[in-house]
Scaffold this motif. Sequence first.
Motif, mmCIF file in Angstrom:
data_model
loop_
_atom_site.group_PDB
_atom_site.id
_atom_site.type_symbol
_atom_site.label_atom_id
_atom_site.label_comp_id
_atom_site.label_asym_id
_atom_site.label_seq_id
_atom_site.Cartn_x
_atom_site.Cartn_y
_atom_site.Cartn_z
ATOM 1 N N ARG A 1 89.376 44.435 -30.758
ATOM 2 C CA ARG A 1 88.116 44.840 -31.389
ATOM 3 C C ARG A 1 87.528 46.090 -30.728
ATOM 4 O O ARG A 1 87.005 46.976 -31.400
ATOM 5 C CB ARG A 1 87.115 43.673 -31.289
ATOM 6 C CG ARG A 1 85.883 43.871 -32.079
ATOM 7 C CD ARG A 1 86.164 43.441 -33.451
ATOM 8 N NE ARG A 1 85.065 43.687 -34.343
ATOM 9 C CZ ARG A 1 85.247 43.696 -35.638
ATOM 10 N NH1 ARG A 1 86.430 43.488 -36.123
ATOM 11 N NH2 ARG A 1 84.245 43.907 -36.442
ATOM 12 N N ALA A 2 87.638 46.167 -29.401
ATOM 13 C CA ALA A 2 87.087 47.312 -28.668
ATOM 14 C C ALA A 2 87.786 48.618 -29.097
ATOM 15 O O ALA A 2 87.139 49.662 -29.234
ATOM 16 C CB ALA A 2 87.245 47.114 -27.167
ATOM 17 N N ASP B 1 86.464 49.561 -32.497
ATOM 18 C CA ASP B 1 85.113 50.115 -32.369
ATOM 19 C C ASP B 1 85.161 51.568 -31.888
ATOM 20 O O ASP B 1 84.419 52.416 -32.378
ATOM 21 C CB ASP B 1 84.275 49.265 -31.404
ATOM 22 C CG ASP B 1 83.933 47.897 -31.981
ATOM 23 O OD1 ASP B 1 84.040 47.720 -33.225
ATOM 24 O OD2 ASP B 1 83.574 46.996 -31.193
ATOM 25 N N ARG B 2 86.051 51.837 -30.930
ATOM 26 C CA ARG B 2 86.188 53.209 -30.436
ATOM 27 C C ARG B 2 86.724 54.127 -31.531
ATOM 28 O O ARG B 2 86.295 55.276 -31.656
ATOM 29 C CB ARG B 2 87.095 53.234 -29.203
ATOM 30 C CG ARG B 2 86.428 52.602 -27.991
ATOM 31 C CD ARG B 2 87.339 52.456 -26.758
ATOM 32 N NE ARG B 2 88.377 53.445 -26.634
ATOM 33 C CZ ARG B 2 89.649 53.152 -26.297
ATOM 34 N NH1 ARG B 2 90.009 51.907 -26.069
ATOM 35 N NH2 ARG B 2 90.538 54.119 -26.176
ATOM 36 N N ARG C 1 86.331 53.673 -34.780
ATOM 37 C CA ARG C 1 85.224 53.855 -35.734
ATOM 38 C C ARG C 1 84.231 54.904 -35.243
ATOM 39 O O ARG C 1 83.642 55.623 -36.042
ATOM 40 C CB ARG C 1 84.484 52.527 -35.937
ATOM 41 C CG ARG C 1 85.126 51.630 -36.932
ATOM 42 C CD ARG C 1 84.132 50.539 -37.331
ATOM 43 N NE ARG C 1 84.789 49.547 -38.128
ATOM 44 C CZ ARG C 1 85.122 48.330 -37.718
ATOM 45 N NH1 ARG C 1 84.834 47.946 -36.492
ATOM 46 N NH2 ARG C 1 85.724 47.491 -38.514
#
Length: 197
Positions: free
Chosen positions: A17-18, A21-22, A24
Amino acid sequence: MPPEPRPSSSFAIEVPRALLDRARAGERAAFEQVYRWFERPVYTLALRICGDREEASEVLQDTMLKVIDRIGHFRGDSPFWGWLRQIAVNEALMRLRKAKQQPEAHDPLLDEREDDRAPPPPAAADAAALQRALAVLHPTTRSVLWLYHAEGYTHEEIAALMERTTSFSKSQLARGTRRLRALLEPDPRLMEESAHA
């Protein structure tokens, strides 16, 4: 008899997920990581559908550009790899449609009746032989075989992707399976002749 297990897609890579997110947030290193993880599955899928290395490279680039452009729209209610795979399949099929392939010529080897749902013959374990045999198939037939056997799509999903009917997908799978068997299984008459030579 229990249903046949669906194959695991080469795209089935869990993306943290991290990292998403990066990506995005527009972080270049995150996109590069996503690219490295999915480069091979996207290219392989595109090569199997399009049958041409240059076209496969174009599909890879177009897919990754769309992923970069649309990653903000990924909602996360399904695995990221499934979302990316869908983009890759759509790009490859779009290129296949644009190629306007000639209709497939009648192949007398396809007249033999075989079990339509059977996996490819054991000789398919030889990757080089399989690659040569797949290259002989009509692009549409090859696409259905790859999506069904390698990517685990159902006939209903393939029909929707190709804008055809479920029976079309089933008939292409049967046709491709029979053709692969004919191409990959040695002719018993030739084997007998070579044994007596």
